[in-house]
Write a protein that holds these residues in place. Structure first.
Motif, mmCIF file in Angstrom:
data_model
loop_
_atom_site.group_PDB
_atom_site.id
_atom_site.type_symbol
_atom_site.label_atom_id
_atom_site.label_comp_id
_atom_site.label_asym_id
_atom_site.label_seq_id
_atom_site.Cartn_x
_atom_site.Cartn_y
_atom_site.Cartn_z
ATOM 1 N N TYR A 25 -14.166 6.900 1.614
ATOM 2 C CA TYR A 25 -13.808 7.077 0.214
ATOM 3 C C TYR A 25 -14.385 8.375 -0.347
ATOM 4 O O TYR A 25 -15.463 8.837 0.096
ATOM 5 C CB TYR A 25 -14.324 5.902 -0.612
ATOM 6 C CG TYR A 25 -13.475 4.655 -0.513
ATOM 7 C CD1 TYR A 25 -12.360 4.491 -1.327
ATOM 8 C CD2 TYR A 25 -13.798 3.637 0.379
ATOM 9 C CE1 TYR A 25 -11.586 3.338 -1.254
ATOM 10 C CE2 TYR A 25 -13.028 2.481 0.468
ATOM 11 C CZ TYR A 25 -11.912 2.342 -0.355
ATOM 12 O OH TYR A 25 -11.145 1.209 -0.268
ATOM 13 N N PHE A 33 -14.263 3.079 6.847
ATOM 14 C CA PHE A 33 -13.553 2.031 7.576
ATOM 15 C C PHE A 33 -13.949 2.103 9.052
ATOM 16 O O PHE A 33 -13.155 2.471 9.921
ATOM 17 C CB PHE A 33 -12.046 2.195 7.392
ATOM 18 C CG PHE A 33 -11.557 1.822 6.020
ATOM 19 C CD1 PHE A 33 -10.844 0.654 5.815
ATOM 20 C CD2 PHE A 33 -11.824 2.640 4.927
ATOM 21 C CE1 PHE A 33 -10.392 0.304 4.549
ATOM 22 C CE2 PHE A 33 -11.378 2.301 3.658
ATOM 23 C CZ PHE A 33 -10.662 1.128 3.469
ATOM 24 N N GLN A 53 -4.924 4.642 4.005
ATOM 25 C CA GLN A 53 -4.854 4.423 5.444
ATOM 26 C C GLN A 53 -5.377 5.566 6.306
ATOM 27 O O GLN A 53 -5.571 5.386 7.506
ATOM 28 C CB GLN A 53 -3.400 4.138 5.845
ATOM 29 C CG GLN A 53 -2.853 2.852 5.243
ATOM 30 C CD GLN A 53 -3.615 1.628 5.727
ATOM 31 O OE1 GLN A 53 -3.733 1.397 6.927
ATOM 32 N NE2 GLN A 53 -4.137 0.848 4.787
ATOM 33 N N SER A 61 0.372 5.008 -1.804
ATOM 34 C CA SER A 61 0.255 6.240 -1.029
ATOM 35 C C SER A 61 1.365 7.220 -1.392
ATOM 36 O O SER A 61 1.134 8.431 -1.468
ATOM 37 C CB SER A 61 0.268 5.938 0.472
ATOM 38 O OG SER A 61 1.475 5.330 0.868
ATOM 39 N N SER A 121 0.819 -1.215 0.000
ATOM 40 C CA SER A 121 0.000 0.000 0.000
ATOM 41 C C SER A 121 0.850 1.262 0.000
ATOM 42 O O SER A 121 0.442 2.307 -0.515
ATOM 43 C CB SER A 121 -0.927 -0.009 1.214
ATOM 44 O OG SER A 121 -1.704 1.159 1.277
ATOM 45 N N ASP A 131 -6.624 -1.385 -7.617
ATOM 46 C CA ASP A 131 -6.904 -2.194 -6.427
ATOM 47 C C ASP A 131 -5.906 -1.803 -5.338
ATOM 48 O O ASP A 131 -4.995 -2.554 -4.995
ATOM 49 C CB ASP A 131 -6.795 -3.679 -6.770
ATOM 50 C CG ASP A 131 -7.344 -4.573 -5.653
ATOM 51 O OD1 ASP A 131 -7.779 -4.034 -4.627
ATOM 52 O OD2 ASP A 131 -7.318 -5.804 -5.808
ATOM 53 N N TRP A 132 -6.104 -0.610 -4.801
ATOM 54 C CA TRP A 132 -5.277 -0.067 -3.722
ATOM 55 C C TRP A 132 -5.913 -0.486 -2.395
ATOM 56 O O TRP A 132 -6.957 0.011 -2.016
ATOM 57 C CB TRP A 132 -5.210 1.453 -3.847
ATOM 58 C CG TRP A 132 -4.487 2.179 -2.757
ATOM 59 C CD1 TRP A 132 -3.877 1.672 -1.653
ATOM 60 C CD2 TRP A 132 -4.302 3.604 -2.682
ATOM 61 N NE1 TRP A 132 -3.319 2.666 -0.891
ATOM 62 C CE2 TRP A 132 -3.565 3.872 -1.505
ATOM 63 C CE3 TRP A 132 -4.691 4.674 -3.493
ATOM 64 C CZ2 TRP A 132 -3.215 5.168 -1.115
ATOM 65 C CZ3 TRP A 132 -4.344 5.966 -3.107
ATOM 66 C CH2 TRP A 132 -3.612 6.207 -1.944
ATOM 67 N N GLU A 133 -5.269 -1.437 -1.718
ATOM 68 C CA GLU A 133 -5.794 -1.958 -0.455
ATOM 69 C C GLU A 133 -4.848 -1.607 0.688
ATOM 70 O O GLU A 133 -3.914 -2.336 0.950
ATOM 71 C CB GLU A 133 -5.991 -3.470 -0.558
ATOM 72 C CG GLU A 133 -6.984 -3.891 -1.630
ATOM 73 C CD GLU A 133 -7.263 -5.390 -1.638
ATOM 74 O OE1 GLU A 133 -7.174 -6.043 -0.574
ATOM 75 O OE2 GLU A 133 -7.573 -5.922 -2.707
ATOM 76 N N TYR A 134 -5.151 -0.566 1.415
ATOM 77 C CA TYR A 134 -6.203 0.436 1.268
ATOM 78 C C TYR A 134 -5.595 1.783 1.638
ATOM 79 O O TYR A 134 -4.592 1.831 2.366
ATOM 80 C CB TYR A 134 -7.371 0.172 2.233
ATOM 81 C CG TYR A 134 -8.102 -1.111 1.986
ATOM 82 C CD1 TYR A 134 -9.037 -1.205 0.958
ATOM 83 C CD2 TYR A 134 -7.857 -2.223 2.772
ATOM 84 C CE1 TYR A 134 -9.731 -2.389 0.746
ATOM 85 C CE2 TYR A 134 -8.543 -3.405 2.555
ATOM 86 C CZ TYR A 134 -9.480 -3.489 1.536
ATOM 87 O OH TYR A 134 -10.144 -4.664 1.324
ATOM 88 N N VAL A 188 -12.734 -1.792 -4.026
ATOM 89 C CA VAL A 188 -12.764 -1.010 -2.786
ATOM 90 C C VAL A 188 -13.246 -1.860 -1.612
ATOM 91 O O VAL A 188 -13.786 -2.957 -1.781
ATOM 92 C CB VAL A 188 -13.680 0.223 -2.946
ATOM 93 C CG1 VAL A 188 -13.160 1.148 -4.034
ATOM 94 C CG2 VAL A 188 -15.122 -0.203 -3.241
ATOM 95 N N TYR A 189 -13.075 -1.316 -0.432
ATOM 96 C CA TYR A 189 -13.491 -1.943 0.823
ATOM 97 C C TYR A 189 -14.995 -2.208 0.808
ATOM 98 O O TYR A 189 -15.752 -1.556 0.091
ATOM 99 C CB TYR A 189 -13.135 -1.004 1.958
ATOM 100 C CG TYR A 189 -13.248 -1.547 3.362
ATOM 101 C CD1 TYR A 189 -12.551 -2.675 3.759
ATOM 102 C CD2 TYR A 189 -14.024 -0.879 4.311
ATOM 103 C CE1 TYR A 189 -12.634 -3.139 5.072
ATOM 104 C CE2 TYR A 189 -14.111 -1.331 5.625
ATOM 105 C CZ TYR A 189 -13.412 -2.465 5.989
ATOM 106 O OH TYR A 189 -13.505 -2.923 7.287
#
Length: 399
Positions: free
Chosen positions: A197, A188, A145, A109, A105, A140-143, A182-183
């Motif tokens: 988001y 979150f 922060q 970032s 991640s 697919d940026w997990e996630y 996405v989540y």
């Protein structure tokens, strides 16, 4: 145990949701799946008739230059993916997915934190997509922060869309599609760091949003649970809560895609006599905590496992001895398809392509293909009647 037939079980799920059927928006329907290089399922073996969009997973930007750098072996794999699919179905859409659950991640970032590195990344993604003949790009940026990284994501999406539009204008080709995984929820809420988001930017700049409505429970908790349960009377960690949180935050339903897992999560039971949903466990079960759908079926057949359906979560599970598996099957996916259509979502995607293929004949993917946008779902939602039960566990009587 109460005994329900097929229609009763699905209708019960829809009643729990408290929603009524409606047709999705007129945007192109998504019946998608992510594929990754694997010896058991080469691209030539994919049953393309079951999908409208397929994602190549995954590639990563260089952690110093932030360009997509495609190795010779990956280039060969990508070319084989594109050529094999288009030889079977020239109309199928392909997207290059960047990142993944095992990616770093920090690379995203850092890249997204300033305009120059964002531009380097964006330009390279467009170049790679065009060179290989992809129809689109998927992030697919997990996630992200924290709130700053969510703000950087906002800027990245805006600049990415501008660059895609400019590329389309100068090349005379259709603009590349842009999506993101996405989540499961827009915020979150389970994290110590609150962040949400940038929904407005995603509505404006993305073609759709792939909501990863799975991995809600697993062997990281010493209680069994539904990995992708639609509902839970005791928790907001559910598919319905997550999807509705996105829509409640302003995400357009026609931009929301429901993720469906083609794998199960496994546990080792603490007490073999206590084997219902939420039973105590002592760690991961078969497959070190994960089994693909075809492996779940094989486990059930080989061990003579008991297969049950939990109405409260609308999920399947099976158990044999100390082994317990929670998963989705064609029946629970039928409920999810009805739910997605009732909310007017654009469609669904599977992780991952082919997990239901080996010895299972694409059983789950076929169910989605048949049902989404099928008149039988709308007729079912509007006209079916049945006697409901307050029991939480059922033994299914299929007709």
């Amino acid at each position: 145990m109460a005994r329900l037939n097929f229609v009763q079980f699905i209708f019960l799920a829809i009643v729990y949701a408290g929603i009524t059927g409606k047709s999705p928006a007129t945007a192109e329907v998504m019946k998608g799946a992510y594929w990754f290089e694997q010896p058991l399922l080469p691209p030539s073996a994919i049953e393309t008739s079951l999908f409208s969009h397929l994602y190549y997973a995954f590639v990563m930007p260089n952690n110093v230059t932030f360009k997509l750098e495609i190795s010779n072996s990956t280039a060969t794999s990508i070319s084989n993916f594109i050529d094999s699919l288009h030889s079977k179905d020239p109309t199928i859409k392909t997207l290059l997915s960047i990142g993944g659950g095992d990616s770093d991640s920090l690379v995203f970032s850092t890249m997204a934190s300033n305009s120059s590195t964002r531009k380097i990344f964006i330009d390279s993604t467009i170049e790679v997509a065009r060179n290989f003949g992809f129809d689109g790009l998927d992030l697919d940026w997990e996630y992200p922060q924290n709130p700053k990284e969510m703000n950087d994501l906002d800027l990245l999406l805006k600049e990415w869309r501008l660059a895609i539009n400019l590329d389309a204008t100068t090349s005379g080709r259709p603009p590349l599609l842009l999506s993101a995984a996405v989540y499961f929820a827009v915020e979150f809420f389970l994290s110590n760091t609150s962040r949400s988001y940038p929904v407005a930017s995603m509505n404006q700049n993305m073609d759709w949003i792939n909501v990863m409505s799975y991995d809600l429970h697993g062997a990281w908790s010493n209680n069994t649970g539904a990995p992708a349960g639609l509902f839970d009377p005791k928790s907001n960690v559910t598919v319905i809560y997550g999807i509705q949180s996105w829509i409640g935050a302003g995400a357009l339903p026609e931009k929301v895609i429901m993720g469906i897992p083609l794998y199960g999560r496994t546990w080792t039971l603490k007490d073999t006599s206590v084997h219902g949903m939420g039973a105590q466990a002592v760690g991961a079960g078969p497959g070190n905590g994960t089994l693909q759908f075809f492996q779940v079926e094989q486990f059930n057949n080989d061990t003579g496992a008991t297969v049950a359906y939990d109405v409260n979560t609308v999920s399947a599970y099976s158990y044999s001895g100390t082994s317990w598996i929670g998963y989705d099957d064609p029946l629970t996916v039928t409920a999810k398809i009805g739910f997605a259509q009732a909310l007017g979502l654009r469609g669904y995607f599977f992780w991952a392509c082919g997990f239901d293929a080996f010895n299972s004949n694409w059983k789950v993917a076929r169910q989605g293909k048949i049902l989404f946008l099928s008149p039988c779902i709308n007729n079912f939602l509007s006209s079916v009647h049945c006697e409901l039960t307050h029991k939480s566990e059922v033994t299914l009587v299929k007709k």
